[in-house]
Scaffold this motif. Structure first.
Motif, PDB file in Angstrom:
ATOM      1  N   LEU A   7       0.826  -1.215   0.000  1.00 51.93           N
ATOM      2  CA  LEU A   7       0.000   0.000   0.000  1.00 51.93           C
ATOM      3  C   LEU A   7       0.857   1.260   0.000  1.00 51.93           C
ATOM      4  O   LEU A   7       0.526   2.243  -0.670  1.00 51.93           O
ATOM      5  N   ALA A   8       1.959   1.236   0.740  1.00 45.98           N
ATOM      6  CA  ALA A   8       2.864   2.397   0.751  1.00 45.98           C
ATOM      7  C   ALA A   8       3.479   2.618  -0.630  1.00 45.98           C
ATOM      8  O   ALA A   8       3.558   3.752  -1.116  1.00 45.98           O
ATOM      9  N   TRP A   9       3.907   1.531  -1.269  1.00 39.64           N
ATOM     10  CA  TRP A   9       4.484   1.663  -2.620  1.00 39.64           C
ATOM     11  C   TRP A   9       3.441   2.146  -3.619  1.00 39.64           C
ATOM     12  O   TRP A   9       3.736   2.972  -4.482  1.00 39.64           O
ATOM     13  N   TRP A  10       2.231   1.630  -3.528  1.00 44.06           N
ATOM     14  CA  TRP A  10       1.176   2.081  -4.446  1.00 44.06           C
ATOM     15  C   TRP A  10       0.828   3.544  -4.189  1.00 44.06           C
ATOM     16  O   TRP A  10       0.540   4.290  -5.118  1.00 44.06           O
ATOM     17  N   GLY A  11       0.855   3.958  -2.937  1.00 47.76           N
ATOM     18  CA  GLY A  11       0.638   5.365  -2.613  1.00 47.76           C
ATOM     19  C   GLY A  11       1.722   6.246  -3.203  1.00 47.76           C
ATOM     20  O   GLY A  11       1.454   7.329  -3.731  1.00 47.76           O
ATOM     21  N   ALA A  12       2.969   5.785  -3.115  1.00 48.53           N
ATOM     22  CA  ALA A  12       4.088   6.539  -3.707  1.00 48.53           C
ATOM     23  C   ALA A  12       3.921   6.641  -5.216  1.00 48.53           C
ATOM     24  O   ALA A  12       4.176   7.700  -5.812  1.00 48.53           O
ATOM     25  N   THR A  13       3.472   5.554  -5.832  1.00 48.55           N
ATOM     26  CA  THR A  13       3.262   5.556  -7.283  1.00 48.55           C
ATOM     27  C   THR A  13       2.175   6.553  -7.673  1.00 48.55           C
ATOM     28  O   THR A  13       2.338   7.320  -8.632  1.00 48.55           O
ATOM     29  N   ALA A  14       1.086   6.571  -6.922  1.00 46.89           N
ATOM     30  CA  ALA A  14      -0.010   7.505  -7.215  1.00 46.89           C
ATOM     31  C   ALA A  14       0.449   8.952  -7.031  1.00 46.89           C
ATOM     32  O   ALA A  14       0.142   9.817  -7.858  1.00 46.89           O
ATOM     33  N   CYS A  15       1.188   9.224  -5.955  1.00 47.55           N
ATOM     34  CA  CYS A  15       1.681  10.596  -5.728  1.00 47.55           C
ATOM     35  C   CYS A  15       2.656  11.014  -6.820  1.00 47.55           C
ATOM     36  O   CYS A  15       2.626  12.154  -7.283  1.00 47.55           O
ATOM     37  N   PHE A  52       5.351   0.041 -12.546  1.00 46.75           N
ATOM     38  CA  PHE A  52       5.837  -0.003 -11.170  1.00 46.75           C
ATOM     39  C   PHE A  52       4.790  -0.638 -10.258  1.00 46.75           C
ATOM     40  O   PHE A  52       5.124  -1.440  -9.374  1.00 46.75           O
ATOM     41  N   ALA A  53       3.522  -0.304 -10.468  1.00 43.58           N
ATOM     42  CA  ALA A  53       2.453  -0.896  -9.658  1.00 43.58           C
ATOM     43  C   ALA A  53       2.388  -2.403  -9.865  1.00 43.58           C
ATOM     44  O   ALA A  53       2.155  -3.165  -8.911  1.00 43.58           O
ATOM     45  N   LEU A  54       2.600  -2.870 -11.091  1.00 46.32           N
ATOM     46  CA  LEU A  54       2.626  -4.314 -11.348  1.00 46.32           C
ATOM     47  C   LEU A  54       3.830  -4.980 -10.697  1.00 46.32           C
ATOM     48  O   LEU A  54       3.736  -6.119 -10.220  1.00 46.32           O
ATOM     49  N   LEU A  55       4.954  -4.278 -10.646  1.00 42.14           N
ATOM     50  CA  LEU A  55       6.134  -4.805  -9.963  1.00 42.14           C
ATOM     51  C   LEU A  55       5.854  -4.962  -8.465  1.00 42.14           C
ATOM     52  O   LEU A  55       6.228  -5.964  -7.856  1.00 42.14           O
ATOM     53  N   VAL A  56       5.183  -3.983  -7.878  1.00 39.50           N
ATOM     54  CA  VAL A  56       4.800  -4.078  -6.467  1.00 39.50           C
ATOM     55  C   VAL A  56       3.857  -5.266  -6.270  1.00 39.50           C
ATOM     56  O   VAL A  56       4.012  -6.044  -5.318  1.00 39.50           O
ATOM     57  N   VAL A  63       6.579 -13.358  -6.367  1.00 41.39           N
ATOM     58  CA  VAL A  63       7.207 -13.760  -7.626  1.00 41.39           C
ATOM     59  C   VAL A  63       8.720 -13.647  -7.471  1.00 41.39           C
ATOM     60  O   VAL A  63       9.240 -12.642  -6.980  1.00 41.39           O
ATOM     61  N   LYS A  64       9.419 -14.694  -7.878  1.00 43.61           N
ATOM     62  CA  LYS A  64      10.871 -14.746  -7.722  1.00 43.61           C
ATOM     63  C   LYS A  64      11.536 -13.611  -8.507  1.00 43.61           C
ATOM     64  O   LYS A  64      11.251 -13.400  -9.680  1.00 43.61           O
ATOM     65  N   GLY A  65      12.377 -12.864  -7.843  1.00 43.08           N
ATOM     66  CA  GLY A  65      13.113 -11.769  -8.463  1.00 43.08           C
ATOM     67  C   GLY A  65      12.414 -10.428  -8.397  1.00 43.08           C
ATOM     68  O   GLY A  65      13.016  -9.403  -8.677  1.00 43.08           O
ATOM     69  N   ALA A  66      11.148 -10.417  -8.041  1.00 43.55           N
ATOM     70  CA  ALA A  66      10.403  -9.153  -8.003  1.00 43.55           C
ATOM     71  C   ALA A  66      10.818  -8.299  -6.807  1.00 43.55           C
ATOM     72  O   ALA A  66      10.865  -7.075  -6.907  1.00 43.55           O
ATOM     73  N   HIS A  67      11.128  -8.925  -5.696  1.00 44.98           N
ATOM     74  CA  HIS A  67      11.502  -8.187  -4.492  1.00 44.98           C
ATOM     75  C   HIS A  67      12.808  -7.409  -4.704  1.00 44.98           C
ATOM     76  O   HIS A  67      12.853  -6.201  -4.440  1.00 44.98           O
TER      77      HIS A  67
END
Length: 118
Positions: A7-15, A52-56, A63-67
């Motif tokens: 949620l924090a990452w998605w919030g950063a993406t939206a901002c 970026f949202a899909l990566l989050v 998913v392996k490697g996504a982190h």
């Protein structure tokens, strides 16, 4: 990855998306964004934010490697946000900078929550 980190990452993406869009609409243009028409710029911003949202989402699902990819992309994003904020402070563009500051705070929370021990 915990739900709160996602949620924090998605919030950063939206901002970031809203700040970049608001900057483009109010005349805050760099050499890159000023060279393309507004609809193309909005499409590019939306594609970047969506990727970026899909990566989050992938990191959230395990998913392996996504982190690690999220950590690298997030780190580069934080560097970009800091550079943008310095430019906004110098130019006294506090509306544009406010959204980027919110994105920076959300990114910091995303990192903190992503790497905390469970």
């Amino acid at each position: 990855m915990p739900r709160s980190a996602a949620l924090a990452w998605w919030g950063a993406t939206a901002c970031w998306f809203l700040g970049t869009l608001a900057g483009r609409l109010t005349g805050h243009r760099s050499e890159v964004t000023g060279a393309v028409p507004l609809p193309v710029a909005v499409l590019v911003f939306a594609v970047c934010a969506g990727a970026f949202a899909l990566l989050v989402h992938a990191a959230r699902r395990g998913v392996k490697g996504a982190h690690p990819a999220l950590a690298v992309a997030g780190g580069l994003g934080v560097v970009d946000l800091v550079i943008q904020l310095v430019g906004d402070v110098v130019a006294r563009d506090f509306g544009h900078g406010g959204l980027f500051l919110a994105a920076l705070v959300c990114s910091g929370a995303g990192f903190r929550l992503m790497f905390r021990s469970r």
